[in-house]
Design an enzyme around this catalytic site. Structure first.
Site, mmCIF file in Angstrom:
data_model
loop_
_atom_site.group_PDB
_atom_site.id
_atom_site.type_symbol
_atom_site.label_atom_id
_atom_site.label_comp_id
_atom_site.label_asym_id
_atom_site.label_seq_id
_atom_site.Cartn_x
_atom_site.Cartn_y
_atom_site.Cartn_z
ATOM 1 N N LYS A 24 0.855 -1.136 0.032
ATOM 2 C CA LYS A 24 -0.010 -0.029 -0.020
ATOM 3 C C LYS A 24 0.653 1.164 0.013
ATOM 4 O O LYS A 24 0.406 2.195 -0.355
ATOM 5 C CB LYS A 24 -0.872 0.069 1.171
ATOM 6 C CG LYS A 24 -2.143 -0.811 0.983
ATOM 7 C CD LYS A 24 -3.337 -0.826 1.971
ATOM 8 C CE LYS A 24 -2.604 -1.410 3.331
ATOM 9 N NZ LYS A 24 -3.495 -1.942 4.110
ATOM 10 N N TYR A 59 2.143 4.326 6.962
ATOM 11 C CA TYR A 59 3.487 3.669 6.383
ATOM 12 C C TYR A 59 4.493 4.505 6.442
ATOM 13 O O TYR A 59 5.769 4.268 6.988
ATOM 14 C CB TYR A 59 3.343 2.762 5.174
ATOM 15 C CG TYR A 59 2.518 1.277 5.318
ATOM 16 C CD1 TYR A 59 2.294 0.853 6.381
ATOM 17 C CD2 TYR A 59 2.344 0.706 3.884
ATOM 18 C CE1 TYR A 59 1.489 -0.323 6.244
ATOM 19 C CE2 TYR A 59 1.698 -0.371 3.891
ATOM 20 C CZ TYR A 59 1.135 -0.840 5.121
ATOM 21 O OH TYR A 59 0.351 -2.009 5.145
#
Length: 195
Positions: A24, A59
């Site tokens: 992702k 992230y």
């Protein structure tokens, strides 16, 4: 939470930290309905040196936080895809989950509907074998020239869920059902809870 862990580890003998994220990082917020129509598809394979996307991504914050502690210990970032592999202690085995879902649909006479979104149905995907991923974590931890970097870890074979779904239907002797935007959010959860 990660800040607290990293701060506590400063006074330990820990030499290397690994951070497990995923692809992702390259796709953006694929599950955010407000942004999913703005996603930029990439041709495979993803490359670790791709620039960050202009979308919010947890992230990125995790990677920056780990990198900010690089004076204390070395680190590595491991970007796997969907993790598959036999494990008696993991509920995150995607193939096992899909097999259970298919078995329930067959037993209950329910349609085996894809529960993702249109983006994931139509664009390429790949998977990461848990054993290969574990070996990569170990390799980086003991290889000086691999420290303080990000690494992708996938099996290298790509597929589209719409094609893979047909193969799953064949294996479990289920009728193939095309993706249905109306059904995607409730079918999987309701099927798993009801059974």
């Amino acid at each position: 939470m990660l800040t607290n862990v990293l701060t506590a580890l400063k006074s330990s003998n820990i030499c290397h930290i690994t951070l497990q994220t995923g692809t992702k990082h390259y796709m953006g917020p694929i599950f955010d309905a407000a942004l999913s129509n703005q996603l930029i598809p990439h041709a495979p394979p993803f490359r670790e040196d791709y620039p960050r996307l202009p979308f919010p991504n947890f992230y990125f914050a995790l990677e920056d936080l780990v990198a900010s502690h690089a004076r204390t210990f070395t680190y590595s970032i491991h970007r796997s895809s969907i993790i598959i592999g036999a494990s008696s202690r993991s509920v995150h085995n995607s193939m096992l989950t899909l097999s259970v879902y298919a078995t329930i649909c067959k037993h209950e006479g329910l349609p085996f509907r894809y529960f993702g979104n249109r983006y994931t149905w139509e664009h390429f995907c790949d998977m990461s074998d848990a054993r290969v991923l574990a070996e990569q974590h170990i390799w980086v931890a003991v290889t000086d020239t691999a420290k303080n970097q990000a690494f992708n870890c996938t099996n290298g074979d790509v597929f589209a869920w719409k094609s893979f779904w047909k193969a799953l239907c064949s294996v479990f002797d289920l009728e193939f059902v095309e993706y249905d935007e109306e059904q995607r959010n409730l079918v999987f959860a309701e099927t798993m809870i009801a059974s």
